[in-house]
Design a protein around this motif. Sequence first.
Motif, PDB file in Angstrom:
ATOM      1  N   MET A   1      14.978  15.729   4.314  1.00  0.00           N
ATOM      2  CA  MET A   1      14.641  14.689   5.304  1.00  0.00           C
ATOM      3  C   MET A   1      13.162  14.329   5.191  1.00  0.00           C
ATOM      4  SD  MET A   1      15.246  14.785   9.420  1.00  0.00           S
ATOM      5  CE  MET A   1      14.981  13.326  10.405  1.00  0.00           C
ATOM      6  N   ALA A   2      12.857  13.028   5.111  1.00  0.00           N
ATOM      7  CA  ALA A   2      11.486  12.569   4.949  1.00  0.00           C
ATOM      8  C   ALA A   2      10.642  12.953   6.152  1.00  0.00           C
ATOM      9  CB  ALA A   2      11.465  11.054   4.753  1.00  0.00           C
ATOM     10  N   ALA A   3       9.340  13.172   5.885  1.00  0.00           N
ATOM     11  CA  ALA A   3       8.432  13.581   6.957  1.00  0.00           C
ATOM     12  C   ALA A   3       8.362  12.540   8.059  1.00  0.00           C
ATOM     13  CB  ALA A   3       7.043  13.824   6.378  1.00  0.00           C
ATOM     14  N   LYS A   4       8.400  11.250   7.664  1.00  0.00           N
ATOM     15  CA  LYS A   4       8.326  10.181   8.653  1.00  0.00           C
ATOM     16  C   LYS A   4       9.545  10.198   9.565  1.00  0.00           C
ATOM     17  CE  LYS A   4       7.462   5.199   9.055  1.00  0.00           C
ATOM     18  NZ  LYS A   4       7.271   3.927   8.321  1.00  0.00           N
ATOM     19  N   GLY A   5      10.732  10.413   8.947  1.00  0.00           N
ATOM     20  CA  GLY A   5      11.962  10.477   9.735  1.00  0.00           C
ATOM     21  C   GLY A   5      11.968  11.676  10.663  1.00  0.00           C
ATOM     22  N   SER A   6      11.452  12.800  10.185  1.00  0.00           N
ATOM     23  CA  SER A   6      11.386  14.018  11.000  1.00  0.00           C
ATOM     24  C   SER A   6      10.480  13.809  12.205  1.00  0.00           C
ATOM     25  CB  SER A   6      10.858  15.186  10.167  1.00  0.00           C
ATOM     26  OG  SER A   6      11.713  15.462   9.089  1.00  0.00           O
ATOM     27  N   ILE A  58      26.499  22.662  17.465  1.00  0.00           N
ATOM     28  CA  ILE A  58      27.464  21.558  17.397  1.00  0.00           C
ATOM     29  C   ILE A  58      27.344  20.809  16.084  1.00  0.00           C
ATOM     30  CG2 ILE A  58      28.042  19.303  18.400  1.00  0.00           C
ATOM     31  CD1 ILE A  58      27.367  20.629  21.156  1.00  0.00           C
ATOM     32  N   SER A  59      26.115  20.616  15.607  1.00  0.00           N
ATOM     33  CA  SER A  59      25.927  19.947  14.318  1.00  0.00           C
ATOM     34  C   SER A  59      26.517  20.779  13.176  1.00  0.00           C
ATOM     35  CB  SER A  59      24.443  19.695  14.066  1.00  0.00           C
ATOM     36  OG  SER A  59      24.229  19.121  12.793  1.00  0.00           O
ATOM     37  N   ALA A  60      26.297  22.102  13.253  1.00  0.00           N
ATOM     38  CA  ALA A  60      26.793  22.988  12.202  1.00  0.00           C
ATOM     39  C   ALA A  60      28.321  23.075  12.183  1.00  0.00           C
ATOM     40  CB  ALA A  60      26.200  24.384  12.387  1.00  0.00           C
ATOM     41  N   LEU A  61      28.936  22.935  13.352  1.00  0.00           N
ATOM     42  CA  LEU A  61      30.394  23.096  13.456  1.00  0.00           C
ATOM     43  C   LEU A  61      31.155  21.782  13.595  1.00  0.00           C
ATOM     44  CD1 LEU A  61      30.579  26.134  15.932  1.00  0.00           C
ATOM     45  CD2 LEU A  61      30.686  26.179  13.431  1.00  0.00           C
ATOM     46  N   LYS A  62      30.447  20.650  13.494  1.00  0.00           N
ATOM     47  CA  LYS A  62      31.081  19.362  13.782  1.00  0.00           C
ATOM     48  C   LYS A  62      32.332  19.081  12.942  1.00  0.00           C
ATOM     49  CE  LYS A  62      27.897  16.600  10.895  1.00  0.00           C
ATOM     50  NZ  LYS A  62      27.005  17.700  10.457  1.00  0.00           N
ATOM     51  N   LYS A  63      32.364  19.560  11.707  1.00  0.00           N
ATOM     52  CA  LYS A  63      33.513  19.313  10.831  1.00  0.00           C
ATOM     53  C   LYS A  63      34.725  20.158  11.224  1.00  0.00           C
ATOM     54  CE  LYS A  63      30.790  17.935   6.792  1.00  0.00           C
ATOM     55  NZ  LYS A  63      30.453  18.249   5.369  1.00  0.00           N
ATOM     56  N   PHE A  64      34.489  21.203  11.997  1.00  0.00           N
ATOM     57  CA  PHE A  64      35.573  22.118  12.372  1.00  0.00           C
ATOM     58  C   PHE A  64      36.085  21.868  13.789  1.00  0.00           C
ATOM     59  CE2 PHE A  64      32.717  24.253   9.388  1.00  0.00           C
ATOM     60  CZ  PHE A  64      33.597  24.542   8.354  1.00  0.00           C
ATOM     61  N   ILE A  65      35.425  20.971  14.533  1.00  0.00           N
ATOM     62  CA  ILE A  65      35.837  20.694  15.911  1.00  0.00           C
ATOM     63  C   ILE A  65      36.740  19.462  15.929  1.00  0.00           C
ATOM     64  CG2 ILE A  65      35.055  20.107  18.242  1.00  0.00           C
ATOM     65  CD1 ILE A  65      32.404  21.488  17.609  1.00  0.00           C
ATOM     66  N   PRO A  66      38.016  19.603  16.298  1.00  0.00           N
ATOM     67  CA  PRO A  66      38.919  18.443  16.355  1.00  0.00           C
ATOM     68  C   PRO A  66      38.416  17.411  17.365  1.00  0.00           C
ATOM     69  CG  PRO A  66      40.139  20.508  16.504  1.00  0.00           C
ATOM     70  CD  PRO A  66      38.693  20.851  16.655  1.00  0.00           C
ATOM     71  N   SER A  67      38.564  16.154  17.032  1.00  0.00           N
ATOM     72  CA  SER A  67      38.085  15.076  17.897  1.00  0.00           C
ATOM     73  C   SER A  67      38.726  15.123  19.280  1.00  0.00           C
ATOM     74  CB  SER A  67      38.374  13.719  17.237  1.00  0.00           C
ATOM     75  OG  SER A  67      37.965  12.664  18.066  1.00  0.00           O
ATOM     76  N   SER A  68      39.977  15.554  19.345  1.00  0.00           N
ATOM     77  CA  SER A  68      40.716  15.546  20.612  1.00  0.00           C
ATOM     78  C   SER A  68      40.181  16.564  21.625  1.00  0.00           C
ATOM     79  CB  SER A  68      42.198  15.824  20.357  1.00  0.00           C
ATOM     80  OG  SER A  68      42.360  17.067  19.687  1.00  0.00           O
ATOM     81  N   VAL A  69      39.486  17.581  21.146  1.00  0.00           N
ATOM     82  CA  VAL A  69      38.955  18.607  22.064  1.00  0.00           C
ATOM     83  C   VAL A  69      37.438  18.737  21.960  1.00  0.00           C
ATOM     84  CG1 VAL A  69      41.098  19.932  22.097  1.00  0.00           C
ATOM     85  CG2 VAL A  69      39.354  20.451  20.364  1.00  0.00           C
ATOM     86  N   LYS A 123      27.198  13.869  15.076  1.00  0.00           N
ATOM     87  CA  LYS A 123      27.248  12.824  14.043  1.00  0.00           C
ATOM     88  C   LYS A 123      26.145  12.967  12.995  1.00  0.00           C
ATOM     89  CE  LYS A 123      29.262   9.350  17.161  1.00  0.00           C
ATOM     90  NZ  LYS A 123      29.471  10.261  18.294  1.00  0.00           N
ATOM     91  N   ASN A 124      25.270  13.959  13.171  1.00  0.00           N
ATOM     92  CA  ASN A 124      24.132  14.087  12.263  1.00  0.00           C
ATOM     93  C   ASN A 124      24.022  15.498  11.687  1.00  0.00           C
ATOM     94  OD1 ASN A 124      22.279  11.471  12.443  1.00  0.00           O
ATOM     95  ND2 ASN A 124      23.169  11.822  14.475  1.00  0.00           N
ATOM     96  N   LYS A 125      23.159  15.619  10.672  1.00  0.00           N
ATOM     97  CA  LYS A 125      22.977  16.899   9.995  1.00  0.00           C
ATOM     98  C   LYS A 125      22.200  17.884  10.870  1.00  0.00           C
ATOM     99  CE  LYS A 125      23.166  14.922   5.329  1.00  0.00           C
ATOM    100  NZ  LYS A 125      22.451  14.733   4.042  1.00  0.00           N
ATOM    101  N   PHE A 126      22.132  19.122  10.400  1.00  0.00           N
ATOM    102  CA  PHE A 126      21.584  20.225  11.184  1.00  0.00           C
ATOM    103  C   PHE A 126      20.114  20.009  11.556  1.00  0.00           C
ATOM    104  CE2 PHE A 126      19.514  24.386  11.525  1.00  0.00           C
ATOM    105  CZ  PHE A 126      20.326  25.003  12.455  1.00  0.00           C
ATOM    106  N   ILE A 127      19.239  19.774  10.584  1.00  0.00           N
ATOM    107  CA  ILE A 127      17.800  19.661  10.849  1.00  0.00           C
ATOM    108  C   ILE A 127      17.479  18.501  11.785  1.00  0.00           C
ATOM    109  CG2 ILE A 127      15.519  19.286   9.828  1.00  0.00           C
ATOM    110  CD1 ILE A 127      16.664  22.078   9.374  1.00  0.00           C
ATOM    111  N   PRO A 128      18.005  17.270  11.521  1.00  0.00           N
ATOM    112  CA  PRO A 128      17.745  16.186  12.476  1.00  0.00           C
ATOM    113  C   PRO A 128      18.247  16.508  13.884  1.00  0.00           C
ATOM    114  CG  PRO A 128      18.620  15.308  10.426  1.00  0.00           C
ATOM    115  CD  PRO A 128      18.747  16.789  10.341  1.00  0.00           C
ATOM    116  N   SER A 129      19.357  17.218  13.989  1.00  0.00           N
ATOM    117  CA  SER A 129      19.903  17.567  15.305  1.00  0.00           C
ATOM    118  C   SER A 129      18.992  18.540  16.046  1.00  0.00           C
ATOM    119  CB  SER A 129      21.304  18.174  15.162  1.00  0.00           C
ATOM    120  OG  SER A 129      22.204  17.231  14.618  1.00  0.00           O
ATOM    121  N   VAL A 130      18.433  19.502  15.318  1.00  0.00           N
ATOM    122  CA  VAL A 130      17.493  20.449  15.928  1.00  0.00           C
ATOM    123  C   VAL A 130      16.230  19.711  16.385  1.00  0.00           C
ATOM    124  CG1 VAL A 130      15.969  22.414  15.485  1.00  0.00           C
ATOM    125  CG2 VAL A 130      18.329  22.460  14.659  1.00  0.00           C
ATOM    126  N   LEU A 131      15.722  18.816  15.542  1.00  0.00           N
ATOM    127  CA  LEU A 131      14.530  18.042  15.897  1.00  0.00           C
ATOM    128  C   LEU A 131      14.800  17.135  17.094  1.00  0.00           C
ATOM    129  CD1 LEU A 131      13.210  17.067  12.344  1.00  0.00           C
ATOM    130  CD2 LEU A 131      12.282  18.794  13.890  1.00  0.00           C
TER     131      LEU A 131
END
Length: 225
Positions: A1-6, A58-69, A123-131
């Motif tokens: 992730m670019a420094a400016k975006g961070s 939540i960012s780390a587990l987003k692919k494993f969490i079904p949308s319905s729950v 909806k976003n990756k781990f580092i941007p979500s933490v920031l």
Amino acid sequence: MAAKGSLKELTKGIITENPTLVLLLGTCPTIAVSKTALNSLGMGIAATFVLIGSNAVISALKKFIPSSVRIPAFITVIASFVSIVQMVIKAYVPALDEALGVFLPLIVVNCIILARAEIFASKNKFIPSVLDGVGMGLGFTLAITAMGIIRELLGYGTIFGLTVTKSFMSPISVFTATAGGFFVYGILIAAVNKIAKRKNPEVLCDGCPSASICKMNKKEEMTNE
């Protein structure tokens, strides 16, 4: 992730997308807890910890969490971090736990935290979500602490318990009441939104039901010119 975006993710919550004063989330705890600066700071730090932790998980587990729950799953994650915060505060700062009262466990349903989980972390990756969690938490902490300082100074004549104005000005008790909280809240909203509008005029239109009408009128004005 670019420094400016961070840097953008880290700082957006302070002014342009401040969750309390621009997006108007978490109003209830902001008004209720901000009678004193210390309580406000405590609530801000607690909410920031939960924001960072829940966003990360939540960012780390987003692919494993079904949308319905997803909402029940998000609340479960948030509740886990709130439980950790509550146990730590009860053990080491019992006075703060007593002062925050029911609003400490109610962080579970704080609109700021649930909104960032749904809108950003899922909806976003781990580092941007933490920031994002750090930035939004910092924005909330600064906003509620600013309210606490103003209300404590005017209502009790102290700041963080230290006497400031009692020797030459009588405390104005209305600022310790809900009405005074709303007054200070309104003033801060006006000031921060004025700054935010200068920095990024479009951000205040996000989520507004009249945004499409405004854009249409603006387009017509440009056409007529």
